[in-house]
Enzyme design. Sequence first.
Site, PDB file in Angstrom:
ATOM      1  N   ASP A 228      -0.277   2.472   4.470  1.00 45.22           N
ATOM      2  CA  ASP A 228       0.307   1.529   5.316  1.00 45.22           C
ATOM      3  C   ASP A 228       1.347   1.926   5.883  1.00 45.22           C
ATOM      4  OD1 ASP A 228      -1.862   0.189   3.390  1.00 45.22           O
ATOM      5  OD2 ASP A 228       0.192   0.183   2.104  1.00 45.22           O
TER       6      ASP A 228
ATOM      7  N   GLU B 159      -6.340  -8.245   5.532  1.00 43.56           N
ATOM      8  CA  GLU B 159      -4.820  -8.065   5.443  1.00 43.56           C
ATOM      9  C   GLU B 159      -4.133  -7.366   6.001  1.00 43.56           C
ATOM     10  OE1 GLU B 159      -5.817  -5.750   1.241  1.00 43.56           O
ATOM     11  OE2 GLU B 159      -6.054  -4.013   2.363  1.00 43.56           O
TER      12      GLU B 159
END
Length: 359
Positions: free
Chosen positions: A39, A248
């Site tokens: 991420d 997401e």
Amino acid sequence: MPRVRIVMCLLMITIISGSCKHQKTVFIPDNPLPVAFGDPFVLKTNNKYYLYGTTGGKAGFEAYSSDNLKDWKPEGDVYYGNNTNGWGNGAYWAPEVYEKEGKYYMFYSAQWKDNPNNEKENFKVGVAVANNPLGPFTDLSNKPIFDPGYPIIDANVYFENGKAYLYYSRCCYKHAVDSEVSAWAKEKGWYNEIEESWIYGVELKPDFSGIIGQPVVLLKPPVDMNNEHTKWESRSVLAKEANRRWNEGSVLFKDKDVYYMMYSANHFAGEYYAIGYATAQSPLGPFTKSVHNPVLEKNNIVTGTGHNSIIPDPDGKGWLCIYHGRTEKTGNDRQVFIDRMVIDKNGVLKVEGPTVSTK
């Protein structure tokens, strides 16, 4: 012009953009970076780049810095979950740092220790502040920004006209949704239900102490199963990898008059994790997914390409896409990649990757 000078000028043009008069560095990917983050998020401030990301089971976040996006210096821990106002209790994920009025704000997700029903997934989003991009960051409050009544992760913030908008992903946990894919999987005897993650957006209070209004659903997996433009979002189910479908890891930005929301679908720990995008005419949509999705997916070397952030390309000709992926060499460890990204004259977004350096 002497021949030697002409040759030298041509040589310089091959490695820089512009001309001999206007020299700008061309960024050439050197993947993967020697940074084992999931991420990843890059902040540019004061002519320096700072890289943040998910660091496995660590109770907090580390950072790296760079002057050129290639040579990265480890800067150590910048956020500790047990700070004065720390409200988390594990699973510190997806930090993003923004500069505002001389301070730096880190938005992130974590398990909330206030968990009276002992939920397995009790993720919420919080924000911490520091005087410089390397922290130490301290939570603004001893609780998350807000509690929507379900677990949420992957905070992303967009600023425009004095307003701030928060984007997040509702977790799949206890969120079963009927669709053609779920009916198909149940008929095959694979899964009794398919849970889904959806992306929401909402305006933030100016001091980040809460939200204004109610969150709006912006993106969710497709209901139909065989649409050629959306079926890539169901690969984890179709491959019997997981009984979940995800939208997401969103990131919102604006190019010309169009709002682009990039997002990830499929299981983050699997090979099919990939990136798509949607467009809208306002920060809170409605958004329409592109028929050109996915714009970044696995190839014969890199798998699990997803959860990206973006920054302008240093040469001023486009954007850079920062994401994580895996190779045979890195194994299960997520590694950071940076590839060039362009939006063509028709508004179509393209990521020129995944690439791996030949060094």
